[in-house]
Design a protein around this motif. Structure first.
Motif, PDB file in Angstrom:
ATOM      1  N   TRP A   1      21.426 -34.539  -9.955  1.00  0.00           N
ATOM      2  CA  TRP A   1      22.033 -34.766  -8.552  1.00  0.00           C
ATOM      3  C   TRP A   1      22.069 -36.204  -8.136  1.00  0.00           C
ATOM      4  CZ3 TRP A   1      17.277 -32.722  -9.904  1.00  0.00           C
ATOM      5  CH2 TRP A   1      16.075 -33.507  -9.384  1.00  0.00           C
ATOM      6  N   PRO A   2      22.875 -36.489  -7.236  1.00  0.00           N
ATOM      7  CA  PRO A   2      23.024 -37.992  -6.663  1.00  0.00           C
ATOM      8  C   PRO A   2      21.982 -38.349  -5.813  1.00  0.00           C
ATOM      9  CG  PRO A   2      24.730 -36.729  -5.909  1.00  0.00           C
ATOM     10  CD  PRO A   2      23.954 -35.775  -6.618  1.00  0.00           C
ATOM     11  N   GLY A   3      21.889 -39.704  -5.645  1.00  0.00           N
ATOM     12  CA  GLY A   3      20.833 -40.217  -4.654  1.00  0.00           C
ATOM     13  C   GLY A   3      19.813 -40.846  -5.352  1.00  0.00           C
ATOM     14  N   GLU A   4      18.672 -41.227  -4.545  1.00  0.00           N
ATOM     15  CA  GLU A   4      17.333 -41.689  -5.175  1.00  0.00           C
ATOM     16  C   GLU A   4      16.530 -40.511  -5.710  1.00  0.00           C
ATOM     17  OE1 GLU A   4      13.625 -44.398  -4.035  1.00  0.00           O
ATOM     18  OE2 GLU A   4      14.677 -43.526  -2.514  1.00  0.00           O
ATOM     19  N   VAL A   5      16.111 -40.842  -6.974  1.00  0.00           N
ATOM     20  CA  VAL A   5      15.538 -39.842  -7.825  1.00  0.00           C
ATOM     21  C   VAL A   5      14.127 -40.467  -8.045  1.00  0.00           C
ATOM     22  CG1 VAL A   5      15.462 -38.463  -9.805  1.00  0.00           C
ATOM     23  CG2 VAL A   5      17.588 -38.674  -8.648  1.00  0.00           C
ATOM     24  N   LYS A   6      12.874 -39.716  -7.613  1.00  0.00           N
ATOM     25  CA  LYS A   6      11.674 -40.309  -8.024  1.00  0.00           C
ATOM     26  C   LYS A   6      11.046 -39.780  -9.344  1.00  0.00           C
ATOM     27  CE  LYS A   6       8.725 -40.831  -4.817  1.00  0.00           C
ATOM     28  NZ  LYS A   6       8.254 -42.253  -4.800  1.00  0.00           N
ATOM     29  N   VAL A   7      10.290 -40.506 -10.052  1.00  0.00           N
ATOM     30  CA  VAL A   7       9.752 -39.862 -11.082  1.00  0.00           C
ATOM     31  C   VAL A   7       8.133 -39.624 -11.010  1.00  0.00           C
ATOM     32  CG1 VAL A   7       8.918 -40.401 -13.703  1.00  0.00           C
ATOM     33  CG2 VAL A   7      11.408 -40.979 -12.839  1.00  0.00           C
ATOM     34  N   SER A   8       7.728 -38.419 -11.326  1.00  0.00           N
ATOM     35  CA  SER A   8       6.233 -37.929 -11.282  1.00  0.00           C
ATOM     36  C   SER A   8       5.783 -37.606 -12.684  1.00  0.00           C
ATOM     37  CB  SER A   8       5.835 -37.024 -10.038  1.00  0.00           C
ATOM     38  OG  SER A   8       6.404 -37.581  -8.805  1.00  0.00           O
ATOM     39  N   VAL A   9       4.657 -38.054 -13.290  1.00  0.00           N
ATOM     40  CA  VAL A   9       4.016 -37.722 -14.546  1.00  0.00           C
ATOM     41  C   VAL A   9       2.495 -37.423 -13.999  1.00  0.00           C
ATOM     42  CG1 VAL A   9       3.377 -38.638 -16.919  1.00  0.00           C
ATOM     43  CG2 VAL A   9       5.610 -39.210 -15.572  1.00  0.00           C
TER      44      VAL A   9
END
Length: 544
Positions: A169-177
């Motif tokens: 999806w478009p937009g700001e995409v955050k990563v969590s690990v």
């Protein structure tokens, strides 16, 4: 699977599992017989003698084909081991010292692209780890859009892990690990699974007139005391109880969870299971933890296996088929009209029964007098000719008291269903098998799969749906009995065993892992609704 380990050849070759079954000398709980009239206790069952364990799962005879499949399945879930036998706690993985980096944080990304993340594992001294085997979970998410998806994790076996995300999806995409368990904890979980299949114990009541006794039951009972053999005649599923002192085996009236064994870990091992230290702890980024994704001009998605779907505006969107969101009870009634729906399994599929009976007013539960949370349950809509049923799977089942007559194996129940275009069957079976060697689970699935294939042979239009496992909240104690790592291993086996068969999957694993809500053994209603929408979209597929 969400979490993928690419193991070297050494790990892919099958290593025979040493199956050991014993109770510690100091284990008394559950082993004593009890008479409820005069409450006598006999501790003779814990006498310190050398006795051979009696393990029903070791008595099975496999055909050459079954043996080959079992070896292949066990090899596929083989987990990397630390190079040395004993690792000191300070040398184990510390999520607080570990970090991740986005490989191209300022790159140009558009929907459909792959995002690569590199995770560096370090110990409590901040030194880089030199080996793999940690169990990680990863997701991308956009909180404002209520969007989320899981990542595919590859173990490089040197303290580094690569995570691959498909940007959906478009937009700001955050990563969590996050680190679920360090590799050192996984070795403890492996040991418990093979050496302590008794760590959840069960009990049965036997009754004749006013006299009753309660004894311990399990797949594996230690010692050489007389046992009642309740192995199923049709499936060969093993189940044993210590024989009551005065009553016959035929006088059994109920089954129940006995409890959880204590003192399973050494003091050193317990350090690997600390809630705020190394169980489901976030790993922070070294640098940016998000990227900006641009829309894609052409909207057709690439046929990539991972992930199976994603959330957008809190609605699950599978990537392999269209899904309809059943927001009105009338839409569900219209879909299920004229159908018989069988739900088999544990409390996570019982949630489907509870959701449907609460949301659809015409679907009225018929009071069978069943114990709450146990079942069996039945709901009827006479006006629209809908019958909805729930039944728990056979032992091991960690419910409160279940009448012996209601202990039914899914395979046997499937053999009693005629099937056809108006029959819908949904199955889940995973959580209650996490304390046993994987061979126990493989046997159960093999029996269910045989019955599924026979049902589809005689009634090809029968719809069969499997709900996968899901992630849950973990603490030090829960990890020893129901860790996500155990669930992930069982789920991997289940998906392999049912691949190539005409069944559909509701990917509860990704649906629980990709969502922003805290992990829960029984996912919250918004997640259950998305599971139901996926389930019903198989029952009533969109004509597109």
């Amino acid at each position: 699977p969400v979490h993928e380990f690419i193991a070297p050849e050494a790990f892919l070759s099958f290593l025979p599992f040493l199956l050991i079954c014993h109770l510690d000398d100091d284990t008394v709980s559950g082993s004593s017989w009890i008479t409820e009239n005069n409450v006598q206790h006999s501790l003779s069952q814990t006498t310190k003698t050398t006795r051979k364990p009696y393990c029903g799962y070791k008595q099975q005879t496999l055909s050459r084909r079954e043996q080959a499949e079992q070896e292949s399945l066990l090899a596929a879930i083989q987990w990397p081991k630390p190079p040395d036998g004993k690792i000191a706690f300070v040398q184990s993985t510390d999520p607080a010292h570990s970090d991740f980096v986005i490989v191209k944080p300022s790159g140009f990304f558009k929907v459909g692209d792959q995002l690569e993340v590199l995770v560096h594992m370090k110990d409590f001294h901040g030194k880089p780890k030199q080996y793999g085997g940690d169990y990680l979970q990863a997701r991308i998410h956009s909180p404002l859009l209520k969007a989320g998806a899981t990542g595919r994790i590859v173990d490089c076996h040197n303290g580094l892990y690569k995570v691959f995300f498909t940007l959906l999806w478009p937009g700001e995409v955050k990563v969590s690990v996050s680190l679920v368990h360090p590799s050192e904890a996984i070795q403890v979980l492996l040991r418990l699974r093979e050496e302590r299949p008794d760590r959840v114990y069960f009990k049965s009541s036997f009754k004749s007139g006013r006299y009753s006794e309660t004894t311990e039951c399990n797949i594996c009972l230690p010692g050489d005391l007389p046992v009642c053999n309740f192995t199923d005649l049709y499936t060969g599923e093993p189940w044993f109880c210590y024989k009551p002192r005065k009553l016959s085996c035929a006088s059994r009236i109920s089954h129940a969870k006995g409890g959880y064994q204590k003192g399973l870990l050494t003091q050193e091992e317990s350090l690997f299971f600390q809630s705020d230290v190394n169980i489901k702890r976030p790993i922070l980024s070294r640098g940016p933890d998000s990227v900006i994704v641009k829309p894609k001009a052409f909207t057709a998605e690439d046929p990539i296996a991972s992930p199976s779907g994603y959330y957008y505006e809190d609605q699950w969107r599978p990537r392999t088929h269209w899904i309809y969101h059943f927001n009105k009870s009338d839409d569900i009634t219209k879909c299920l009209q004229g159908k018989i729906i069988h739900l088999f399994g544990d409390s996570t599929i019982r949630q489907w029964f509870e959701y449907l009976t609460a949301f659809v007013p015409d679907l009225v539960e018929f009071n069978l007098g069943s114990p709450k949370n146990v079942g069996p349950f039945m709901a009827v809509d006479l006006k629209h000719n809908i019958l909805l049923k729930f039944r728990c799977h056979g032992p091991p089942i960690r419910f409160s008291t279940v009448f012996s007559s209601e202990l039914r194996y899914i395979a046997n129940e499937l053999n009693g269903i005629v099937g056809g275009r108006n029959t819908v069957i949904a199955i889940t079976i995973w959580s209650h098998f996490s304390t046993f060697p994987v061979e126990v689970y493989i046997r159960r699935l093999r029996n269910i799969r045989r019955s599924v294939i026979q049902l589809l042979d005689r009634s090809p239009k029968t719809l069969i749906i499997i709900r996968t496992a899901n992630v849950q909240e973990l603490g030090p104690e829960v990890s020893l009995f129901n860790s996500d790592w155990y669930s992930f291993q069982l789920d991997s086996v289940m998906r392999k065993m049912f691949s190539g068969i005409a069944v559909h999957f509701v990917d509860a694993w990704e649906m629980s892992l990709a969502h922003y809500l805290p992990h829960n053994l029984h996912p919250k209603e918004v997640i259950v609704k998305n599971q139901i929408d996926t389930f019903l979209s198989y029952v009533c597929p969109l004509q597109t």
